[in-house]
Design a protein around this motif. Sequence first.
Motif, PDB file in Angstrom:
ATOM      1  N   GLU A 186       0.412  -1.134  -0.665  1.00 34.72           N
ATOM      2  CA  GLU A 186       0.268   0.196  -0.313  1.00 34.72           C
ATOM      3  C   GLU A 186       0.358   1.217   0.207  1.00 34.72           C
ATOM      4  O   GLU A 186       1.996   1.272   0.955  1.00 34.72           O
ATOM      5  CB  GLU A 186      -0.853  -0.069   1.466  1.00 34.72           C
ATOM      6  N   TRP A 206       1.302  -2.097   6.566  1.00 33.90           N
ATOM      7  CA  TRP A 206       0.869  -2.636   5.821  1.00 33.90           C
ATOM      8  C   TRP A 206       0.392  -3.084   4.320  1.00 33.90           C
ATOM      9  O   TRP A 206       1.087  -1.945   3.418  1.00 33.90           O
ATOM     10  CB  TRP A 206      -0.693  -1.623   5.969  1.00 33.90           C
ATOM     11  N   THR A 230      -2.247  -5.622   1.390  1.00 34.14           N
ATOM     12  CA  THR A 230      -3.084  -5.901   1.101  1.00 34.14           C
ATOM     13  C   THR A 230      -2.979  -7.252   0.233  1.00 34.14           C
ATOM     14  O   THR A 230      -2.549  -7.881  -0.213  1.00 34.14           O
ATOM     15  CB  THR A 230      -4.205  -5.361  -0.123  1.00 34.14           C
ATOM     16  N   ASP A 267      -8.130  -8.894   2.362  1.00 35.70           N
ATOM     17  CA  ASP A 267      -7.954  -8.619   4.083  1.00 35.70           C
ATOM     18  C   ASP A 267      -6.397  -7.980   4.044  1.00 35.70           C
ATOM     19  O   ASP A 267      -5.279  -7.752   3.405  1.00 35.70           O
ATOM     20  CB  ASP A 267      -7.655  -9.813   5.008  1.00 35.70           C
ATOM     21  N   ARG A 268      -6.015  -6.761   4.853  1.00 38.98           N
ATOM     22  CA  ARG A 268      -5.332  -5.872   4.481  1.00 38.98           C
ATOM     23  C   ARG A 268      -4.625  -6.609   5.893  1.00 38.98           C
ATOM     24  O   ARG A 268      -5.280  -6.852   7.076  1.00 38.98           O
ATOM     25  CB  ARG A 268      -5.506  -4.478   5.676  1.00 38.98           C
ATOM     26  N   VAL A 269      -2.912  -6.611   5.719  1.00 40.86           N
ATOM     27  CA  VAL A 269      -2.503  -7.860   6.779  1.00 40.86           C
ATOM     28  C   VAL A 269      -1.421  -6.310   6.483  1.00 40.86           C
ATOM     29  O   VAL A 269      -0.862  -5.590   6.740  1.00 40.86           O
ATOM     30  CB  VAL A 269      -1.765  -9.230   6.390  1.00 40.86           C
ATOM     31  N   LEU A 270      -1.258  -6.788   8.580  1.00 40.57           N
ATOM     32  CA  LEU A 270       0.372  -5.269   9.333  1.00 40.57           C
ATOM     33  C   LEU A 270       1.258  -7.187   9.128  1.00 40.57           C
ATOM     34  O   LEU A 270       1.691  -7.880   9.833  1.00 40.57           O
ATOM     35  CB  LEU A 270       0.013  -5.318  10.935  1.00 40.57           C
ATOM     36  N   TYR A 271       2.563  -6.328   8.240  1.00 37.82           N
ATOM     37  CA  TYR A 271       3.933  -7.048   8.401  1.00 37.82           C
ATOM     38  C   TYR A 271       4.925  -6.183   8.670  1.00 37.82           C
ATOM     39  O   TYR A 271       4.847  -5.182   8.276  1.00 37.82           O
ATOM     40  CB  TYR A 271       3.425  -7.981   7.324  1.00 37.82           C
ATOM     41  N   VAL A 293       2.794 -12.576   9.928  1.00 41.22           N
ATOM     42  CA  VAL A 293       1.998 -11.860   9.188  1.00 41.22           C
ATOM     43  C   VAL A 293       1.095 -11.714  10.988  1.00 41.22           C
ATOM     44  O   VAL A 293       0.967 -12.248  12.220  1.00 41.22           O
ATOM     45  CB  VAL A 293       0.224 -12.111   8.606  1.00 41.22           C
ATOM     46  N   ALA A 297      -6.923  -6.922   9.124  1.00 43.63           N
ATOM     47  CA  ALA A 297      -7.614  -6.387   8.982  1.00 43.63           C
ATOM     48  C   ALA A 297      -8.583  -6.122   8.543  1.00 43.63           C
ATOM     49  O   ALA A 297      -8.596  -6.674   7.202  1.00 43.63           O
ATOM     50  CB  ALA A 297      -7.574  -4.547   9.387  1.00 43.63           C
TER      51      ALA A 297
END
Length: 112
Positions: A25, A51, A53, A68-72, A95, A99
């Motif tokens: 993103e 973040w 996608t 899904d949005r993922v935080l990594y 991950v 979200a």
Amino acid sequence: MTADPDLDNGLPIRLLHDRVLVRLEGSEGERRSSAGIVIPATASMGRRLAWATAVGVGPNVRAIVSGDRVLYDPDDRSEVELHGREYVLLRERDVHAVAAQRVDTDSTGLYL
């Protein structure tokens, strides 16, 4: 794998095991704070998560679906170019958070 329609214009791709293919993103250059202040790419910061996608998931992925949005952690990633676009390939265990509308607010999201 449920894939992003943008990936369908080339060779079919099937992710294996617990792999998650994500699209970044924004850009990795300068960014803006929530107050609108421009932060240059050269600004030194501590370890910062990012973040992305999810555009595809392997058959053994249990908590993430495409969209899904993922935080990594951007330091722990493998970059890949598919059909002229840049993506990141992660393992599900790399991950940190997901979200999505379907995430239950009463659940911790942990599984063993």
